[in-house]
Structure formats: structure tokens, C-alpha cells
Design a protein around this motif. Structure first.
Motif, PDB file in Angstrom:
ATOM      1  N   THR A 489       0.829  -1.208   0.000  1.00  0.00           N
ATOM      2  CA  THR A 489       0.000   0.000   0.000  1.00  0.00           C
ATOM      3  C   THR A 489       0.862   1.257   0.000  1.00  0.00           C
ATOM      4  O   THR A 489       1.872   1.326   0.709  1.00  0.00           O
ATOM      5  CB  THR A 489      -0.931   0.029   1.229  1.00  0.00           C
ATOM      6  OG1 THR A 489      -1.764  -1.138   1.215  1.00  0.00           O
ATOM      7  CG2 THR A 489      -1.803   1.267   1.233  1.00  0.00           C
ATOM      8  N   ILE A 490       0.462   2.213  -0.818  1.00  0.00           N
ATOM      9  CA  ILE A 490       1.053   3.555  -0.791  1.00  0.00           C
ATOM     10  C   ILE A 490       0.168   4.431   0.093  1.00  0.00           C
ATOM     11  O   ILE A 490      -1.035   4.536  -0.140  1.00  0.00           O
ATOM     12  CB  ILE A 490       1.132   4.164  -2.208  1.00  0.00           C
ATOM     13  CG1 ILE A 490       2.029   3.318  -3.116  1.00  0.00           C
ATOM     14  CG2 ILE A 490       1.630   5.606  -2.150  1.00  0.00           C
ATOM     15  CD1 ILE A 490       1.960   3.740  -4.575  1.00  0.00           C
ATOM     16  N   PHE A 491       0.766   5.031   1.109  1.00  0.00           N
ATOM     17  CA  PHE A 491       0.043   5.947   1.987  1.00  0.00           C
ATOM     18  C   PHE A 491       0.496   7.382   1.681  1.00  0.00           C
ATOM     19  O   PHE A 491       1.697   7.667   1.669  1.00  0.00           O
ATOM     20  CB  PHE A 491       0.325   5.637   3.459  1.00  0.00           C
ATOM     21  CG  PHE A 491      -0.167   4.295   3.915  1.00  0.00           C
ATOM     22  CD1 PHE A 491      -1.441   4.139   4.442  1.00  0.00           C
ATOM     23  CD2 PHE A 491       0.654   3.170   3.830  1.00  0.00           C
ATOM     24  CE1 PHE A 491      -1.895   2.898   4.876  1.00  0.00           C
ATOM     25  CE2 PHE A 491       0.214   1.922   4.251  1.00  0.00           C
ATOM     26  CZ  PHE A 491      -1.069   1.789   4.778  1.00  0.00           C
ATOM     27  N   VAL A 492      -0.470   8.228   1.460  1.00  0.00           N
ATOM     28  CA  VAL A 492      -0.171   9.644   1.241  1.00  0.00           C
ATOM     29  C   VAL A 492      -0.853  10.435   2.345  1.00  0.00           C
ATOM     30  O   VAL A 492      -2.059  10.311   2.561  1.00  0.00           O
ATOM     31  CB  VAL A 492      -0.673  10.131  -0.133  1.00  0.00           C
ATOM     32  CG1 VAL A 492      -0.365  11.617  -0.319  1.00  0.00           C
ATOM     33  CG2 VAL A 492      -0.057   9.312  -1.253  1.00  0.00           C
ATOM     34  N   LEU A 493      -0.089  11.237   3.053  1.00  0.00           N
ATOM     35  CA  LEU A 493      -0.642  12.091   4.103  1.00  0.00           C
ATOM     36  C   LEU A 493      -0.400  13.549   3.724  1.00  0.00           C
ATOM     37  O   LEU A 493       0.747  13.943   3.461  1.00  0.00           O
ATOM     38  CB  LEU A 493       0.000  11.783   5.457  1.00  0.00           C
ATOM     39  CG  LEU A 493      -0.206  10.350   5.967  1.00  0.00           C
ATOM     40  CD1 LEU A 493       1.036   9.504   5.693  1.00  0.00           C
ATOM     41  CD2 LEU A 493      -0.523  10.325   7.459  1.00  0.00           C
ATOM     42  N   VAL A 494      -1.474  14.320   3.693  1.00  0.00           N
ATOM     43  CA  VAL A 494      -1.386  15.714   3.257  1.00  0.00           C
ATOM     44  C   VAL A 494      -2.459  16.520   3.975  1.00  0.00           C
ATOM     45  O   VAL A 494      -3.533  15.999   4.288  1.00  0.00           O
ATOM     46  CB  VAL A 494      -1.551  15.816   1.719  1.00  0.00           C
ATOM     47  CG1 VAL A 494      -2.897  15.254   1.284  1.00  0.00           C
ATOM     48  CG2 VAL A 494      -1.384  17.250   1.233  1.00  0.00           C
ATOM     49  N   ALA A 495      -2.182  17.771   4.246  1.00  0.00           N
ATOM     50  CA  ALA A 495      -3.180  18.644   4.877  1.00  0.00           C
ATOM     51  C   ALA A 495      -4.087  19.253   3.821  1.00  0.00           C
ATOM     52  O   ALA A 495      -3.699  19.419   2.661  1.00  0.00           O
ATOM     53  CB  ALA A 495      -2.485  19.751   5.655  1.00  0.00           C
TER      54      ALA A 495
END
Length: 643
Positions: A489-495
Motif C-alpha cells: 500500500t502507498i500511503f499519502v498524508l497531506v493537509a
């Protein structure tokens, strides 16, 4: 004869209108005092100069708000001076004026979150909310001192209004009474027209708008002192900023060269990992230790210990920015690569069209897609836009189905809702795309009672909420690691956007848009720190590059992994001005021309270099125009695909 000429009435009307100017000036002073940290003015002289320029904007707002009052005051009814009619005018005057005036007081607080005067865009934020009365009550309780100030100003305004009365006169000679009234009506009507347009009787083509507040300021943020909130709302009430542009010299060929709206990458072989995008409410870059190692902030404190730890095993972008100012802007920017400038794309007349996005491209590769948001279903317009993008499933507060975990204002607390998402994904067929929009780091900045003493209080109220969301993410990742889908899995965390700031560095105009971007994939080759410019619209093409998507696709962003075919840049808007960063400069563009160029390190926009304009700056303006022209044309003409 003089009693038929209505001089007394007109003097009293003038007095009543001048009172509005006095109280708008008081509101401007209070607005500055509440936001002095963000709106630093060098001297009292400079502030008075800004107040002077603000008179034109006050005039427009006051005349719009009082238009009916003025007309009903000057029309020759012969009963105008009676006590009953004057009482009616009193009710009309204060009903309209105090309602408009109150919006200034809302911005004493709200400005800290949006960094712009409130416009009708706020209606797009609240129209889908089901708990408006509770939020309104919370505002009154939390910011009681602002409400008290409003009440005091209102009381003083009413007190001064009653100090001057219209003398009761019964006209007996109709000829001079009506003759004077007609002349007076025409004269006052002309003044009103000129005043509403900004006091310029020569240029009948365009009234003043929000952009005009920037004409006389040296520091762009000071335009918010010049403005008033009723003006900002009125001027955007029936506006549509999505209008096709046709800049001279900006040809389709030039757009293909400068903007590259159709992308295709061959940097990675085709794969089908799961993709989880976590859009974190109000998580400005200021709160993250991993993103401030080179910020040179004395005694810096981080509120994200887990995400700081995760960043050591991720690709992080420490010079990243939002493409909008509100949550409603974030969803389209991150998932569809569609920024929002003056107004939200999702609340424009044009979102109901075929949109190529992360959702559609991954679904074409066999992905199942879902969107999670712990608020009431439909809140923020996410459900509607999610349907346009084509998500297979939407999971909100309804699907969670347990209001024992409701925070009382916005939605389900982040910790239990993220666990709900994890358990839902355990049942999902792979590969999948899952997006979650968190809710807990939001005003009124509450955390679950059981964690009252667990997290540091911090220096501003949001700090404890940021720490709580970070803890919620830690528990989510701890549990997700036990699932079979995790390692692929690719996890992307962004505001979605920033929020209240504590450190002065992040109160600067450019840094107000500063956010973290974290891309984590277990056992990935992509680990490190990238200091190049990055933005939310880059996430969509970056993910497609990572999975080796082979087809052309529409994107205004660029793959953050591709260092060969594109140059890093950032494009966003204050709500009235475009900000375009690329290479060594920052360009401030008003929609027609550049009004400022600044060194890339001048994030406070203090030293305008436009008088030393060079070929690089000229090229930046061309690039900015090409971007805007292609953006508007594709949105309006419904060309948001690669076809």
C-alpha cells in the motif's frame, strides 16, 4: 417656504450615514488589533493611510446596505417626519446595518483561519452542515468577548442615532416640496451610484472590487485592512470567477509547452498497490518537527511525534503548499488535481462534468474506490463531489452508525473513525483506493474527555487537537500493519490547509499556505527529504507515476518523483490575487498583470522587485497566464479529461 425644502431631513439622513462610517472605522481598528500579528503595520501613519484608502470600500458597503433606507427616507411621502414613519426607518436602518456590521466581528476571529476577508465562499462551506446552530452557539460561547464588543458598539451606535431627530413638519405647499424632493432624489441618486462604484464618476465600466484594495498597499496582506467584510460579501454575492480568459500571445501551442496539461510517465513498471490518501484537517506544516529541522525557529515544539517518526521512513516534501484556503478546496486539489483560486471549483457552476482524477484512472485499472469522512453525510459537499468523481462507496457518520463517538460538533472522533476505516478496508477486495478526510483538528478544538491530560496543551488551542490526530494515526497504522493489504500500500498524508499559527515564520503571506506532504510505502525505494516546491495538485500525478500508469492523463500538477520533464512550481490564490512561485521568484498576479515580483526567500513579500523586472520575471508572467487560461478554458468548456 424653508420647511418645504426638507433641509432638516437631509441633514439628519447625512448624520445617520456618517455614523455608519464611524463604526466601520472602529471595526477596522478592532480587526487590526485582533490580527496585528498577521497584519503588521510599521507605524500609525501607515495604518491611517490604509484607513483612508478603506473609505472608498466602506462607502460602497454602506450605500449598498442602506440603499432602501436612503430611498425611503428621501421619497416625498409627506409623512416622512412623523414619529411612526421615523420608527419604521429606525427598525430598517439597524436591521440592515447591524446584520452587515456583525460580519466584520466574525472576521476578528475567522481571519486567523482563512487569512482573507470572508466572502460568499463561506456559504459553500456551511451549506451542507446540519449543526449550524450548535456551531453558532459555540462561537458565541468561545468568543464571548467579540460578541460583547459587538453589543457595545451596537448600543453606542443606537445611542448616537437617537441623539439627532427629524423635526416633525407637515408640508402644505406641494410645489416646492415635490420640486425640491425630485431635485434632491436625482442628486442623491447620482452620489449613490458614484459611491457604490468607488467614488469614480469617470469610469462607468467597472465598480471597485476586491482587487482594487491592493492598488495602494506596499504589503499585499494590508489589503485586508483596507477592505471591510460586508464589501467582500456583497461584491462576491453574484459573482462567478470562472470566466474564460484570452491573454494576448497565449496560444494553445504555448500552453502545451508551458503548462503541459496532458501528462504521461514511464519511470516505473506497471504495478497495482493499494493507495490510501489521508487528508488531514488543518494540519499546517508549522506543527511538524520533521518539516522544521531547517526552519531555524528557536525553541520549536512539534505536536506530531508519530508522523515525525513515520517521516524517517517516507518521502517527505518540506517545501509544499496548498492550492486553496479551505477544506472544500482540498478534495478537488488532492484527488483530481484541480486547484481552487478565488472560489471553490466544487461550488462553481462547472463541477458536474466528466473529471479525470485519481479515482477514474485507478478505477480504469480495476481498483475499488471509497471515501471516508466522519462528519454528517454530505458535509462540506464531499458526498456530492465524491459522486461526481465516481467513488464506489462513501462512508460517513451514517455508516459509522454510533453517535457515542460523535464529537458534538463536526463528526466522529478521528481515533474510532480511522479504526472503522481500517476494519472496512480489511473486507475490501484489492487493489483499492481509499481516501479519508479527518475532522478532529477543527474549531472549537475539542478532544475526547478521556484524553484531557494526555496531550500537551500547546501555545494555541489547535495544538492539542493536532497531537490527538497524530495519536489517532499512530493507532491506525499500528492496527493496519496487521492486515494483509498493508505491505502493498502507498500511503499519502497531506493537509487540506493550514490553520492558526504561533511562530511568526508561518504567519507570512506565502507560508500561510505551507503544509506537509508525506508519501510512505513499506519497503519502498522512495525515502528521503525533497526540498523542491511541491503542491497538492502534484499528488495525483505522483501516485500514477509510482504505480507505472501507462496512459496519458490530464493534470496541472507534476510527478514529484520526476526530475527530468518538469520544473517545480506552486500556484494558489489569496482569494483576490494569484501567487505563482517558480525558480528564484514569487510572482503576484492580479488576473490581468503582475503587480509584484519577490525573491523566492521573501515569503513575507516585503521587497517588491518589479522595478527591476528581468526576462525571467517576464517568463514567469507568461507561465502564470498560460496556466490560468488553460485552467479556465478546461473548466468552463468541460475538458477536464485527457481526451
Amino acid at each position: 417656504m424653508l420647511k418645504h425644502l426638507r433641509f432638516n431631513e437631509y441633514k439628519v439622513i447625512l448624520y445617520r450615514i456618517l455614523l455608519a462610517y464611524v463604526f466601520y472605522s472602529i471595526a477596522r481598528i478592532l480587526f487590526y488589533l485582533f490580527n496585528a500579528k498577521l497584519l503588521k503595520v510599521n507605524s500609525i501613519t501607515d495604518f491611517l493611510e490604509l484607513c483612508y484608502y478603506g473609505i472608498a470600500f466602506d462607502t460602497t458597503a454602506i450605500l449598498y446596505v442602506n440603499l432602501l433606507f436612503i430611498v425611503l427616507s428621501i421619497l416625498p411621502f409627506k409623512k416622512n417626519t412623523t414619529s411612526g414613519y421615523q420608527k419604521f426607518l429606525w427598525i430598517l436602518y439597524f436591521t440592515t446595518n447591524l446584520l452587515a456590521y456583525a460580519t466584520n466581528f466574525v472576521d476578528f476571529i475567522y481571519y486567523k483561519f482563512t487569512y482573507a476577508r470572508t466572502t460568499t465562499a463561506v456559504l459553500n462551506v456551511i451549506e451542507h452542515e446540519v449543526n449550524l446552530s450548535k456551531l453558532f452557539l459555540s462561537f458565541i460561547v468561545d468568543f464571548w468577548y467579540v460578541v460583547l464588543l459587538f453589543i457595545l458598539c451596537s448600543w453606542l451606535w443606537i445611542f448616537l442615532y437617537k441623539k439627532v431627530h427629524v423635526k416633525a413638519v407637515k408640508p402644505t405647499n406641494s410645489v416646492p416640496y415635490y420640486g425640491f424632493s425630485i431635485v434632491g432624489f436625482l442628486f442623491i441618486s447620482a452620489l449613490i451610484v458614484g459611491g457604490i462604484r468607488g467614488g469614480d464618476f469617470k469610469k462607468a465600466t467597472r465598480p471597485i472590487n476586491l482587487l482594487d484594495a491592493s492598488r495602494h498597499v506596499k504589503n499585499i496582506v494590508h489589503s485586508d485592512i483596507v477592505l471591510n467584510t460586508p464589501f467582500a460579501i456583497i461584491r462576491t454575492l453574484f459573482s462567478n470567477s470562472f470566466i474564460k480568459t484570452d491573454y494576448p500571445g497565449i496560444t494553445p501551442e504555448l500552453i502545451l509547452e508551458k503548462v503541459q496539461p496532458i501528462k504521461q510517465y514511464h519511470n516505473n513498471p506497471p504495478t497495482k498497490p493499494n493507495v490510501v490518501v489521508l487528508i488531514l484537517e488543518s494540519n499546517g506544516r508549522e506543527y511538524y518537527g520533521a518539516f522544521n529541522k531547517k526552519s531555524h525557529i528557536a525553541n520549536f515544539k512539534s505536536y506530531t511525534p508519530f508522523l515525525d517518526s513515520l517521516s524517517q521512513h517516507s518521502m517527505i516534501y518540506t517545501n509544499a503548499y496548498t492550492n486553496g484556503r479551505q477544506s472544500i478546496h482540498g478534495m478537488s486539489s488532492v484527488l483530481a488535481g484541480i486547484p481552487s483560486f478565488k472560489d471553490a471549483f466544487t461550488s462553481s457552476p462547472y463541477p458536474k462534468q466528466k473529471i479525470e482524477s485519481l479515482v477514474s484512472t485507478l478505477e480504469s485499472e480495476g481498483y475499488k474506490t471509497s471515501f471516508f469522512h466522519g462528519a454528517a453525510n454530505g458535509s462540506m459537499g464531499f458526498l456530492g463531489f465524491g459522486n461526481i468523481l465516481g467513488f464506489d462507496h462513501y462512508y460517513g457518520r451514517t455508516e459509522y452508525n454510533d453517535d457515542a463517538e460523535f464529537d458534538g460538533f463536526w463528526g466522529i472522533w478521528d481515533e474510532p473513525f480511522l479504526q472503522f476505516m481500517k476494519k472496512t478496508l480489511d473486507k475490501e477486495k484489492t487493489p483499492f483506493l481509499a481516501t479519508v478526510f479527518t475532522v478532529s483538528s477543527h474549531e472549537p478544538y475539542n478532544i475526547p474527555a478521556k484524553y484531557k491530560n494526555k496531550f500537551p496543551k500547546g501555545d494555541v488551542p489547535i495544538h492539542k487537537c493536532i497531537a490527538y490526530t497524530d495519536y489517532s494515526l499512530k493507532k491506525f497504522f499500528t492496527e493496519a500493519k496487521k492486515s494483509s493489504w498493508f505491505n502493498n500500500t502507498i500511503f499519502v498524508l497531506v493537509a487540506d490547509h493550514g490553520n492558526t499559527t504561533f511562530y511568526s515564520k508561518y504567519s507570512r503571506p506565502i507560508e500561510r499556505f505551507a503544509i506537509p506532504i508525506i508519501i510512505y510505502q513499506p519497503n519502498s525505494k522512495y525515502v528521503g527529504v525533497d526540498e523542491d516546491l511541491a503542491q497538492q495538485i502534484d499528488i495525483y500525478p505522483t501516485i500514477l507515476d509510482m504505480i507505472g500508469y501507462q496512459k496519458p492523463f490530464r493534470s496541472w500538477g507534476r510527478s514529484l518523483l520526476d526530475k527530468k520533464t518538469s520544473t517545480p512550481f506552486v500556484m494558489n490564490s489569496t482569494g483576490s490575487l494569484y501567487q505563482f512561485s517558480k525558480g528564484n521568484y514569487i510572482c503576484v498576479f492580479d488576473g490581468k498583470k503582475s503587480i509584484g515580483f519577490y525573491d523566492k526567500n521573501d515569503k513575507g513579500l516585503q521587497n517588491n522587485l518589479i522595478q527591476s523586472r528581468n526576462s525571467t520575471m517576464n517568463e514567469m508572467e507568461v507561465n502564470c497566464k498560460a496556466f490560468i487560461q488553460d485552467y479556465m478554458e478546461r473548466v468552463v468548456d468541460q475538458k477536464l479529461t485527457s481526451q
